[in-house]
Design a protein around this motif. Structure first.
Motif, PDB file in Angstrom:
ATOM      1  N   GLN A   1      67.620  54.520 113.117  1.00  0.00           N
ATOM      2  CA  GLN A   1      69.045  54.832 113.212  1.00  0.00           C
ATOM      3  C   GLN A   1      69.283  56.286 113.605  1.00  0.00           C
ATOM      4  OE1 GLN A   1      71.846  52.733 112.914  1.00  0.00           O
ATOM      5  NE2 GLN A   1      70.146  51.316 113.239  1.00  0.00           N
ATOM      6  N   VAL A   2      68.485  57.193 113.040  1.00  0.00           N
ATOM      7  CA  VAL A   2      68.623  58.612 113.387  1.00  0.00           C
ATOM      8  C   VAL A   2      68.223  58.842 114.839  1.00  0.00           C
ATOM      9  CG1 VAL A   2      67.782  60.940 112.907  1.00  0.00           C
ATOM     10  CG2 VAL A   2      68.316  59.382 111.010  1.00  0.00           C
ATOM     11  N   ALA A   3      67.158  58.149 115.288  1.00  0.00           N
ATOM     12  CA  ALA A   3      66.710  58.287 116.682  1.00  0.00           C
ATOM     13  C   ALA A   3      67.791  57.825 117.656  1.00  0.00           C
ATOM     14  CB  ALA A   3      65.428  57.489 116.895  1.00  0.00           C
ATOM     15  N   LEU A   4      68.607  56.845 117.216  1.00  0.00           N
ATOM     16  CA  LEU A   4      69.695  56.344 118.058  1.00  0.00           C
ATOM     17  C   LEU A   4      70.940  57.239 117.984  1.00  0.00           C
ATOM     18  CD1 LEU A   4      69.412  52.504 117.276  1.00  0.00           C
ATOM     19  CD2 LEU A   4      68.875  53.647 119.445  1.00  0.00           C
ATOM     20  N   GLY A   5      70.853  58.291 117.158  1.00  0.00           N
ATOM     21  CA  GLY A   5      71.965  59.234 117.067  1.00  0.00           C
ATOM     22  C   GLY A   5      72.850  59.057 115.849  1.00  0.00           C
TER      23      GLY A   5
ATOM     24  N   ARG B   1      79.656  53.094 116.353  1.00  0.00           N
ATOM     25  CA  ARG B   1      78.275  52.648 116.195  1.00  0.00           C
ATOM     26  C   ARG B   1      78.195  51.360 115.364  1.00  0.00           C
ATOM     27  NH1 ARG B   1      74.609  56.246 117.768  1.00  0.00           N
ATOM     28  NH2 ARG B   1      75.287  58.406 118.095  1.00  0.00           N
ATOM     29  N   LYS B   2      77.278  50.475 115.756  1.00  0.00           N
ATOM     30  CA  LYS B   2      76.973  49.317 114.929  1.00  0.00           C
ATOM     31  C   LYS B   2      76.380  49.831 113.622  1.00  0.00           C
ATOM     32  CE  LYS B   2      76.228  45.159 113.551  1.00  0.00           C
ATOM     33  NZ  LYS B   2      77.386  44.397 113.045  1.00  0.00           N
ATOM     34  N   SER B   3      76.900  49.334 112.495  1.00  0.00           N
ATOM     35  CA  SER B   3      76.510  49.916 111.206  1.00  0.00           C
ATOM     36  C   SER B   3      75.942  48.867 110.252  1.00  0.00           C
ATOM     37  CB  SER B   3      77.712  50.613 110.565  1.00  0.00           C
ATOM     38  OG  SER B   3      78.147  51.686 111.378  1.00  0.00           O
ATOM     39  N   TYR B   4      75.183  49.381 109.262  1.00  0.00           N
ATOM     40  CA  TYR B   4      74.455  48.503 108.353  1.00  0.00           C
ATOM     41  C   TYR B   4      74.547  49.032 106.923  1.00  0.00           C
ATOM     42  CZ  TYR B   4      72.423  47.306 112.875  1.00  0.00           C
ATOM     43  OH  TYR B   4      72.247  46.957 114.196  1.00  0.00           O
ATOM     44  N   CYS B   5      74.441  48.105 105.979  1.00  0.00           N
ATOM     45  CA  CYS B   5      74.384  48.451 104.560  1.00  0.00           C
ATOM     46  C   CYS B   5      73.189  47.719 103.945  1.00  0.00           C
ATOM     47  CB  CYS B   5      75.675  48.046 103.854  1.00  0.00           C
ATOM     48  SG  CYS B   5      75.666  48.352 102.067  1.00  0.00           S
ATOM     49  N   ILE B   6      72.309  48.467 103.291  1.00  0.00           N
ATOM     50  CA  ILE B   6      71.135  47.878 102.648  1.00  0.00           C
ATOM     51  C   ILE B   6      71.246  48.091 101.145  1.00  0.00           C
ATOM     52  CG2 ILE B   6      68.617  47.930 102.452  1.00  0.00           C
ATOM     53  CD1 ILE B   6      68.501  48.960 105.309  1.00  0.00           C
ATOM     54  N   LEU B   7      71.257  46.994 100.393  1.00  0.00           N
ATOM     55  CA  LEU B   7      71.342  47.037  98.939  1.00  0.00           C
ATOM     56  C   LEU B   7      69.951  46.774  98.379  1.00  0.00           C
ATOM     57  CD1 LEU B   7      74.584  44.881  98.531  1.00  0.00           C
ATOM     58  CD2 LEU B   7      74.406  47.371  98.754  1.00  0.00           C
TER      59      LEU B   7
END
Length: 714
Positions: free
Chosen positions: A469-473, A600-606
């Motif tokens: 995710q960081v590499a994609l900005g 940005r396409k976003s994600y949540c990880i629980l």
């Protein structure tokens, strides 16, 4: 009040000056203070287990016979380890105590004890480490349910239990029961004395459940009375009349189109505040805007401020944190600046010279809009003609704080906002003194945040995903439940169904904490820019870190839930919540709302290793459900209304001293909740001044809880 209840704790047998001072640190100075020092949890020690069938890593009770003498080993670092063997019909266990050499005089071969602790394996040896213990005698049954009290240095559980036993029966009988007998019998509630006795020394699980239910009802009834009184005495006229105006100049500055719900909310605000003709007398607006994270409540508030200023009055927006205040100021001042409306920021960190300038500008009317934190309720802040008061994140301000700002102008209109969707059935109850506007539509273009539930085995893949995710900005939030490991060396908590099963759960030894996890991440991801944010940091430190994150100069922000409130970083694309089972559904939904705010396409990880069925069910709801109101309804059905009390409306409700719910937060009985509020409304309708004999004790309790708020009950 009873003279006995007022007795100083130092007058009890066995309590000298030293012990009285130790109890004083816990807020216990009189016998009444002792009575209301309630357990924080309960341990079920009656259902004893055999060593061969007991679960591992979960506290359980055992009846064991001491099989060997105690052997103690001393180490150079002054650590001592004492061990002995104990057995039952199914096997043998090694019992281990640390830094407790005195136990050699406690445990002798052949003695029988009831132990309470966790079975573990150490070097292939079954162990019971540092268990609690009581001498067992069949002729003298031990209590099945044992209270767990908050403690302080010098006051052990055994000492506190002994003190409680010496006073609780007499003290409970001396208490004046505030609940009218008619209400108590109608809802099948026990007397106050019965409830107090069984909270401290439950005779059985049913008695404890009944006691908890009674105390929860009392808290909800008192809260309901406060709301009912506030609603009844709300000013019916004399509101500041705003002038008819068009909001189009402001709408034209927006880079997006308002949703239908936003337009409806603005229209409701307009109708509440604008006088249509010179003869019309209007009431001060008292409205709450409830909307999901990112639903666009703030622009509705901005529209309200615009209407206010166009009518010649001043508007004030109070928010709970300096970070959020700065963010609102940056957005709103730029917009209003283009319309020639002077806007200022007033926070604790504002330099004194600037504060004096802003105070002067507000008192002369030169400044039309001010945005700030609690600094706005300072006595030094005076307005020339304050017409509108807005509080953001309503649940983080008490009624007292909200009122203190509104008191800057008695007839000013009030608008409060909450990003926590509240079930419709609760909204009318909890916000009985406010009209409710609900925003359910999300702005166009808002992308769904894909949500995943994983356990610790995914750790390597989580790290890889962060790097991707960081590499994609993008940028990443990581939320931990605590700041430092020492905060929760042993966690005892209530299960969600606490009214029926309020027993201590297992300790969490693997809780992620911000301090240690940040260092762990810096080792695992050395190429990334990682920073820490938590509530114990100074305001300028927090602002500095958040500013760096907002400007994209930090890749990963490891934080507590301090970032839950309103912070907007459109570039953030990943939210990771560690030990996600430790958070409520509504709070998880709030945290998830911090990402997916840009393009940005976003994600949540629980992340959770919990084996609890209820925890798994809650996290599955988060994985599959994205509507905040649906989540709130499911949260209500699973955890009960008490959680909404504690987290969303009750903080600092009392004018002084801080009224917080001890029992209502545990209540999972929806009908009890509604019954308490129904009774509150009925009582105030029938006896507005609470002068009837059966309501005198209720009035006394209200005077204590809401001392500065109930002066109108004469």
């Amino acid at each position: 009040m009873s003279a006995y209840l007022d007795t100083c704790i130092s007058e009890l047998n066995g309590i000298g000056k030293t012990r009285a001072k130790q109890l004083g640190k816990m807020g216990v100075n009189t016998i009444k203070d002792l009575v209301y020092l309630f357990p924080r949890a309960y341990e079920c020690r009656g259902d004893t287990k055999l060593l061969s069938t007991a679960p591992f890593d979960l506290p359980a009770p055992f009846i064991l016979t001491v099989g060997t003498t105690v052997k103690t080993v001393k180490f150079r670092n002054r650590l001592t380890i004492s061990k002995f063997k104990a057995f039952d019909d199914s096997g043998t266990v090694e019992v281990v105590f640390f830094n407790s050499p005195f136990i050699k005089d406690v445990f002798h071969i052949g003695d029988v004890f009831r132990f309470y602790g966790k079975l573990t394996f150490s070097k292939k040896t079954l162990q019971l480490q540092s268990p609690k213990y009581e001498q067992y005698d069949e002729s003298k049954p031990l209590a099945d349910i044992v209270p767990v009290y908050p403690l302080t240095e010098g006051i052990s559980s055994k000492i506190l239990n002994k003190i409680m036993l010496s006073v609780i029966d007499i003290a409970a009988s001396e208490l004046k029961d505030p609940l009218p007998e008619e209400i108590r019998l109608k809802h099948t509630l026990p007397t106050l004395s019965y409830a107090i006795r069984n909270l401290h020394f439950p005779s059985d699980e049913a008695a404890l459940s009944s006691a908890l239910r009674r105390m929860a009802f009392d808290e909800m009834l008192l809260f309901g009375l406060g709301i009912a009184i506030s609603s009844r005495y709300k000013t019916k006229s004399g509101g500041i009349p705003f002038s008819p105006c068009s909001v189009q100049p402001l709408v034209q500055l927006l880079p997006y189109e308002l949703t239908g719900d936003q337009k409806k909310t603005v229209n409701e605000i307009y109708k509440d505040t604008v006088r249509k003709n010179s003869e019309e007398d209007i009431s001060p607006m008292a409205r709450i805007v409830v909307g999901d994270v990112g639903s666009g409540k703030t622009i509705c508030a901005v529209m309200a401020m615009y209407i206010c200023v166009m009518s010649g009055y001043q508007a004030a927006l109070m928010v709970p944190t300096e970070i959020l205040a700065r963010q609102h100021y940056d957005d709103i001042s730029e917009m209003f600046g283009r319309l020639g409306i002077k806007t200022e920021l007033l926070i604790g960190a504002t330099p004194q010279k600037e504060k004096r300038r802003i105070h002067n500008g507000l008192s002369t009317g030169e400044i039309k809009v001010v945005i700030g934190t609690h600094a706005l309720i300072s006595e030094r802040v005076e307005f020339e003609n304050l017409g509108l008061v807005i509080t953001d994140e309503q649940h983080r301000f008490g009624v007292a704080q909200r009122s203190r700002l509104k008191e800057k102008s008695k007839n000013a209109h009030l608008l409060v906002m909450s990003a926590t969707p509240i079930p419709r059935t609760l909204a009318l109850t909890m916000y009985g003194d406010l009209d409710v506007s609900r925003i359910t539509e999300m702005p166009k273009g808002r992308m769904r945040v894909d949500t995943f539930v994983v356990d610790e085995s995914y750790r390597a893949r989580i790290y890889d995903f962060i790097k991707k995710q960081v590499a994609l900005g993008g940028q990443c939030y990581i939320v931990c439940p605590s700041i430092e490991q020492k905060e929760e060396p042993y966690t005892v908590s209530f299960e969600p169904s606490s009214i029926s099963s309020p027993f201590a759960t297992s300790p969490y030894s693997d809780l992620k904490n911000v301090t240690d996890y940040t260092e762990e991440l810096k080792t695992a991801l050395p190429e990334l820019r990682i920073e820490t944010l938590h509530g114990k940091m100074k305001g300028e430190e927090k602002d500095s870190v958040m500013d760096l994150f907002q400007k994209g100069k930090v890749d990963v922000l490891v934080s507590t839930t301090v970032i839950e409130v309103g912070v907007n970083v459109p570039n953030a694309s990943l939210m990771i919540v560690e030990n996600a089972d430790r958070f409520g559904l509504s709070q998880l939904h709030q945290l998830r709302g911090r990402v997916g705010r840009g393009q940005r396409k976003s994600y949540c990880i629980l992340v959770s290793d919990s084996k609890s069925d209820s925890a798994k069910e809650r996290l599955e709801i988060m994985r599959t459900t994205y509507d905040g109101y649906e989540i709130a309804d499911k949260d209500l059905s699973m955890r009960g209304p008490g959680d909404f009390f504690l987290e969303k409306s009750s903080q600092n409700f009392r004018q002084s001293g801080g009224f917080t719910f001890k029992f209502a937060k545990l209540c999972d009985d929806h009908t009890l909740f509604e019954a308490a509020f129904s009774e509150a409304k009925r009582v105030i309708t029938e006896d507005p001044e609470l002068r009837r004999n059966e309501n005198v004790a209720l009035k006394m309790h209200l005077d204590l809880l809401f001392s500065a708020d109930t002066s109108y009950i004469s």
